[in-house]
Motif scaffolding. Sequence first.
Motif, PDB file in Angstrom:
ATOM      1  N   LEU A   1       2.494  -4.120   7.133  1.00  0.00           N
ATOM      2  CA  LEU A   1       1.792  -2.900   7.560  1.00  0.00           C
ATOM      3  C   LEU A   1       1.324  -3.010   9.013  1.00  0.00           C
ATOM      4  O   LEU A   1       1.531  -2.099   9.822  1.00  0.00           O
ATOM      5  CB  LEU A   1       0.590  -2.668   6.630  1.00  0.00           C
ATOM      6  N   VAL A   2       0.695  -4.148   9.354  1.00  0.00           N
ATOM      7  CA  VAL A   2       0.130  -4.314  10.699  1.00  0.00           C
ATOM      8  C   VAL A   2       1.234  -4.429  11.748  1.00  0.00           C
ATOM      9  O   VAL A   2       1.163  -3.802  12.809  1.00  0.00           O
ATOM     10  CB  VAL A   2      -0.808  -5.547  10.742  1.00  0.00           C
TER      11      VAL A   2
ATOM     12  N   ALA B   1      -3.469   1.106  10.860  1.00  0.00           N
ATOM     13  CA  ALA B   1      -2.162   1.719  10.584  1.00  0.00           C
ATOM     14  C   ALA B   1      -2.272   3.238  10.573  1.00  0.00           C
ATOM     15  O   ALA B   1      -1.417   3.951  11.119  1.00  0.00           O
ATOM     16  CB  ALA B   1      -1.616   1.211   9.252  1.00  0.00           C
ATOM     17  N   ASN B   2      -3.351   3.750   9.975  1.00  0.00           N
ATOM     18  CA  ASN B   2      -3.570   5.191   9.891  1.00  0.00           C
ATOM     19  C   ASN B   2      -3.707   5.794  11.292  1.00  0.00           C
ATOM     20  O   ASN B   2      -3.104   6.833  11.611  1.00  0.00           O
ATOM     21  CB  ASN B   2      -4.838   5.453   9.070  1.00  0.00           C
TER      22      ASN B   2
ATOM     23  N   SER C   1       2.667  -1.035  12.363  1.00  0.00           N
ATOM     24  CA  SER C   1       1.740  -0.158  13.104  1.00  0.00           C
ATOM     25  C   SER C   1       1.786  -0.456  14.594  1.00  0.00           C
ATOM     26  O   SER C   1       1.823   0.460  15.423  1.00  0.00           O
ATOM     27  CB  SER C   1       0.290  -0.372  12.634  1.00  0.00           C
TER      28      SER C   1
ATOM     29  N   VAL D   1       0.349   6.183   4.080  1.00  0.00           N
ATOM     30  CA  VAL D   1      -0.496   5.218   4.803  1.00  0.00           C
ATOM     31  C   VAL D   1      -1.963   5.599   4.641  1.00  0.00           C
ATOM     32  O   VAL D   1      -2.829   4.733   4.469  1.00  0.00           O
ATOM     33  CB  VAL D   1      -0.098   5.166   6.302  1.00  0.00           C
TER      34      VAL D   1
ATOM     35  N   SER E   1       0.257  -6.507   3.765  1.00  0.00           N
ATOM     36  CA  SER E   1      -0.639  -6.267   4.911  1.00  0.00           C
ATOM     37  C   SER E   1       0.015  -6.710   6.211  1.00  0.00           C
ATOM     38  O   SER E   1      -0.101  -6.035   7.239  1.00  0.00           O
ATOM     39  CB  SER E   1      -1.956  -7.049   4.726  1.00  0.00           C
TER      40      SER E   1
ATOM     41  N   VAL F   1      -0.123   5.619  13.201  1.00  0.00           N
ATOM     42  CA  VAL F   1       0.914   6.599  12.842  1.00  0.00           C
ATOM     43  C   VAL F   1       0.531   8.012  13.284  1.00  0.00           C
ATOM     44  O   VAL F   1       1.405   8.824  13.609  1.00  0.00           O
ATOM     45  CB  VAL F   1       1.264   6.572  11.325  1.00  0.00           C
TER      46      VAL F   1
ATOM     47  N   VAL G   1       5.799   0.504   8.456  1.00  0.00           N
ATOM     48  CA  VAL G   1       4.456   0.851   7.960  1.00  0.00           C
ATOM     49  C   VAL G   1       4.552   1.371   6.527  1.00  0.00           C
ATOM     50  O   VAL G   1       3.752   1.001   5.656  1.00  0.00           O
ATOM     51  CB  VAL G   1       3.799   1.915   8.876  1.00  0.00           C
TER      52      VAL G   1
ATOM     53  N   TYR H   1       7.487   3.134  12.053  1.00  0.00           N
ATOM     54  CA  TYR H   1       7.045   4.037  10.977  1.00  0.00           C
ATOM     55  C   TYR H   1       7.620   3.600   9.627  1.00  0.00           C
ATOM     56  O   TYR H   1       6.920   3.584   8.612  1.00  0.00           O
ATOM     57  CB  TYR H   1       7.487   5.472  11.280  1.00  0.00           C
TER      58      TYR H   1
ATOM     59  N   SER I   1      -5.112  -1.138   6.951  1.00  0.00           N
ATOM     60  CA  SER I   1      -4.696   0.263   6.754  1.00  0.00           C
ATOM     61  C   SER I   1      -5.422   1.218   7.705  1.00  0.00           C
ATOM     62  O   SER I   1      -4.883   2.265   8.069  1.00  0.00           O
ATOM     63  CB  SER I   1      -4.926   0.693   5.304  1.00  0.00           C
TER      64      SER I   1
END
Length: 686
Positions: free
Chosen positions: A299-300, A431-432, A303, A420, A296, A435, A336, A333, A428
Amino acid sequence: MAGQILNPNLLLAVPLAPLAGSLIAGLLGTKFLGNVVGRKTSHTVTILGVLIALILSVQTLMAVLDGATFNETIYTWMTVGSLKLEVGFQIDALSAMMMCVVTFVSLMVHIYTIGYMAEDEGYNRFFSYISLFTFSMLMLVMANNFLQLFFGWEAVGLVSYLLIGFWYTRPTAIFANMKAFLVNRVGDFGFILGIGLLLAYAGSMNYQEVFAQKDALVAANLPGTDWMIITVACICLFIGAMGKSAQFPLHVWLPDSMEGPTPISALIHAATMVTAGIFMVARMSPLFELSDTALSFVLVIGSITALFMGFLGIIQNDIKRVVAYSTLSQLGYMTVALGASAYSAAVFHLMTHAFFKALLFLGAGSVIIGMHHDQDIRNMGGLRKYMPITWITSLLGSLALIGTPFFSGFYSKDSIIEAVHATHLWGSGFANFAVLAGVFVTAFYSFRMYFLVFHGEERFGKPHHHSEGHDSDGHHEEDAHHDDHHHGLAPGQKPHESPLVVTLPLILLAIPSVIIGFLTIGPMLFGDFFKGVIFVGDNHAGLKELAANWHGPVAMVTHGLMTPPFWLALSGVAAAYYCYMVNPRVPAWFYAKGRAVHTLLDNKYYMDKFNDVVFAGGARLLGGGLWKHGDRNLIDGLLVNGSAKVVGWFSSLVRGLQTGYIYHYAFVMILGVLGFLIYFLPFWHA
């Protein structure tokens, strides 16, 4: 062929060939040993070294595809108890693919440099540095243990410092390379802590031996806390990647590193050094899969970088800085994708991005040559008819970057966006959004630059704009030495196409930028290419949903034409065309109405100011306090001078007792004897 062991001597030749070229050019081709060899020898031996490395890397990749493997120690440096410090290679699909990308892009950059640095005094030194960089990067990607990984990691950092500050007579270059070095030290501190934790709890520095201890690592907590060791170790390792791969907030060094010559922007900041962090996390997938918290976090951070660094690209006027911010965004990217457990998609995007981003940087360099070293895109326009090869290759690179169907960037970028979308980790949702929004932003700033440079009215040979990034490349050392060196085209002068030695690498990089995604997406994302190399836990969706609907690269394009990323990219290009070709009053209106936003972006979210005030200012304050109170008052004043004063005071007291009269000394002796008698007599103690 299956199960064949690769020849260690040939593998050893891969990093050593560029090292040999670097030593010959760096020692014999510079003042250090008296300029024994000339320019031609320097570029010949370094290009030959990298060519040998490329040929052997391609052979290695072919052998790996046929089932060959290698994971052995080449040299044992020292043994401390049960700990072995070794140099060893782990050759599998991941490292073999990275070897090919590194050596191919490096070879293109070496050839391009012959034309680009032709007038520079430091020609031989430059070739030595870029070959040394190639050696360092190969040692990093081929490593089978953390010690060698760390060696390669630090070596690429050191060589990047030398390259960013290549024109060391310029204050801006010196500030930029020091900034890159210091920011990377922050990340590397986290990196070495992560390695230390894994060593302490797994008892080894060998990848496979550490992976084998994963049950013990999951069970252990950091002493005095309820934090899992595996989570802390993975986050520490990723902090190293944040520095090297320029993730927020350790991204601040990368745009400033444009102070180095353009070929190193292509080599370091597109294809190799900045992707070391991405490669490392993919290599550590068996560990990262054990901690959702670490994923996580990845991911963050990715992003934030993907979206907010893209915004900065919109307002840049320096051609190289636009490409630099697009690099930051694309690295976001990849990060992510790592956080979404789509490691193979991250590495796939790493590979496709290496080709088209190196192409864009070298294309920017070609434009700079044609514009007589002017880098401000507001002084360009209409270059298409003067520089046709640079124009068409830059267009292909830009189309690949924004994810145009059938181009390599489309396959890797769309796969990341889908992965993602499928993940359900904390963060997420953001993140979605990041991107998807990033697709529009990337298309807008890429084609803003493309239209301003290659289309529209010819704005060269007129009074110049000067952007804050202007002269960041300058291209020749003469800038530092000669005041009369002219930037930009004089009135009436026209740009010209660059020589073949510059345009040939552009053509050779444009080919994979267009086709490599189409050819490799099947095996790399949905086949067995990374089998046994990258591990994804059953609890992480990653690319599984995408794999279930995979019907080939052509079907992916037809599906892609109906998805939001395609329409976002198209609208980004259309918006850029309208704003900069049809109605230039629109950006002017936005600038007038959104002055506060523009100021925020122009100051890069005030990150540099924050670092300067908080960290640099804090260090100055702390250093000043330590010097004034610690060094001057405590050490010098109290300990050194204070002890001298105490001795002097005591001496002045004792000196008064030394009279020289015998009866005084006799009296003192009698007092002493009396004291002994009183102390030792039995009745006293009774």
